[in-house]
Design a protein around this motif. Structure first.
Motif, PDB file in Angstrom:
ATOM      1  N   ASP B  66       0.829  -1.200   0.000  1.00  0.00           N
ATOM      2  CA  ASP B  66       0.000   0.000   0.000  1.00  0.00           C
ATOM      3  C   ASP B  66       0.864   1.252   0.000  1.00  0.00           C
ATOM      4  OD1 ASP B  66      -1.983  -1.734   0.124  1.00  0.00           O
ATOM      5  OD2 ASP B  66      -2.794  -1.145   2.057  1.00  0.00           O
ATOM      6  N   SER B  67       1.950   1.229   0.793  1.00  0.00           N
ATOM      7  CA  SER B  67       2.848   2.385   0.824  1.00  0.00           C
ATOM      8  C   SER B  67       3.467   2.623  -0.542  1.00  0.00           C
ATOM      9  CB  SER B  67       3.947   2.180   1.854  1.00  0.00           C
ATOM     10  OG  SER B  67       3.382   2.070   3.122  1.00  0.00           O
ATOM     11  N   GLU B  70       0.980   4.484  -2.454  1.00  0.00           N
ATOM     12  CA  GLU B  70       0.916   5.895  -2.060  1.00  0.00           C
ATOM     13  C   GLU B  70       2.081   6.674  -2.654  1.00  0.00           C
ATOM     14  OE1 GLU B  70       0.542   6.349   2.153  1.00  0.00           O
ATOM     15  OE2 GLU B  70      -1.012   4.816   2.224  1.00  0.00           O
ATOM     16  N   SER B  71       3.286   6.075  -2.639  1.00  0.00           N
ATOM     17  CA  SER B  71       4.428   6.782  -3.242  1.00  0.00           C
ATOM     18  C   SER B  71       4.213   6.976  -4.729  1.00  0.00           C
ATOM     19  CB  SER B  71       5.729   6.017  -3.019  1.00  0.00           C
ATOM     20  OG  SER B  71       5.687   5.301  -1.862  1.00  0.00           O
ATOM     21  N   ILE B  73       1.342   7.502  -6.100  1.00  0.00           N
ATOM     22  CA  ILE B  73       0.415   8.628  -6.232  1.00  0.00           C
ATOM     23  C   ILE B  73       1.174   9.947  -6.136  1.00  0.00           C
ATOM     24  CG2 ILE B  73      -1.465   9.845  -5.081  1.00  0.00           C
ATOM     25  CD1 ILE B  73      -2.575   7.131  -4.319  1.00  0.00           C
TER      26      ILE B  73
END
Lengths: 86, 240
Positions: B66-67, B70-71, B73
């Protein structure tokens, strides 16, 4: 502690209301910054230091700087970046 | 705003509020989580990951994928803003603020940098982690631009350096993920590179490395966003 919590919640609502009602954008940005700082304290009270740190850094610091930059660029008028190539 | 618009806005907002309230009431009670994953994380997180901070353990070990999203994004946001805003690469700059502010921030900035590095490297021990520390590092570039003028920021911390830092941070993250596959496990598994005792700095496997990668990526990315927004702001004051 519980009195402090409700006091902070009232302040959060007050600053959020003030941030959306003022006509002057600069005052709105400053109220948004205060809103973020109070929210940071609330997160700390609810034992979420990770989120509090993120809120303090992003909400109170970065957002204010970026909004100020946008305001200064929009207010330039004829020197605005969107009208330069016309 | 006309009256029909007001009524429309109130209607939409009350519909949204009712939807949120209904979906909130459908959430399971907090005491029904007894046998769920939450107990597994609270009981086994320290032995499985070695990270004292459970939030970091979830973000960069159990849910590292998930991280990574996010990165990605953040990377997309940076690319879009740079594409829209930076038509000219030459720096145009103000002279910054007054002498007193410049000296004060000259003394403060090293400590802000140190605090950012501390938040990043101690992400598995204390509150914080890659995202928060990275934003603090990005704030240093904002201080440079506002206090010393964006010319200074361009010279000391050029866009090439920022791009290099952001790319290397992302590559470190993805490289650690593929190392997991190469060593016969899953993508982004904990590699146990640093296995000192729990609670010391050199513990928690590959979590500190992922923290460092994300920290540099986020910090450089936000610096790029701010730089591409500010670079034409002070156009009329240029007489360099």
């Amino acid at each position: 502690m519980i009195i402090l919590k409700y006091l902070l919640l009232i302040f959060v609502m007050a600053t959020a209301y003030l941030a959306i009602t003022f006509e002057e954008e600069l005052i709105s940005i400053i109220f948004l910054s205060i809103f973020s700082i109070i929210l940071t304290t609330l997160y700390l009270i609810h034992n979420a230091p990770d989120v509090a740190l993120a809120e303090a850094v992003i909400g109170a610091g970065l957002n204010t700087a970026i909004f100020m930059t946008v305001i200064s660029q929009v207010r330039e008028g004829k020197d605005s970046i969107f009208r330069e190539d016309d | 705003m006309s009256k029909t618009k007001h009524i429309f806005a109130v209607l939409i907002l009350s519909l949204l509020g009712i939807t949120l309230l209904v979906s909130l009431s459908k959430l399971p009670n907090q005491f029904e989580y007894a046998n769920s994953i939450y107990h597994h994380v609270v009981n086994n997180s320290i032995t499985e990951t070695g990270s004292l901070n459970f939030v970091t353990a979830i973000l960069y070990d159990y849910r590292a994928y998930d991280s990574l999203g996010e990165s990605t994004i953040i990377f997309g946001a940076v690319s879009g803003i740079v594409l829209l805003l930076s038509r000219k690469t030459l720096p145009v700059s103000s002279h910054g603020l007054s002498f007193i502010v410049k000296r004060t921030f000259g003394m403060l900035t090293p400590f802000i940098f140190l605090f950012g590095i501390y938040i990043i490297t101690h992400g598995h021990l204390s509150p914080g982690g890659g995202f928060q520390g990275g934003v603090i590092l990005g704030a240093i570039s904002i201080i440079f631009s506002i206090v010393y003028g964006s010319e200074f920021d361009y010279k000391r911390y050029s866009p090439t350096t920022k791009t290099l830092l952001e790319t290397s941070g992302a590559l470190l993250f993805i490289g650690l993920g593929f190392m997991g596959i190469l060593l016969g496990g899953n993508f982004l598994m904990n590699l146990n590179i640093l296995n000192a005792e729990v609670g010391s700095l050199l513990s928690a496997g590959s979590i500190p490395f992922i923290n460092i990668g994300i920290g540099f990526k986020i910090g450089a990315g936000l610096a790029i966003i701010f730089y591409s927004m500010i670079q034409k702001t002070f156009k009329e004051e240029v007489d360099l």
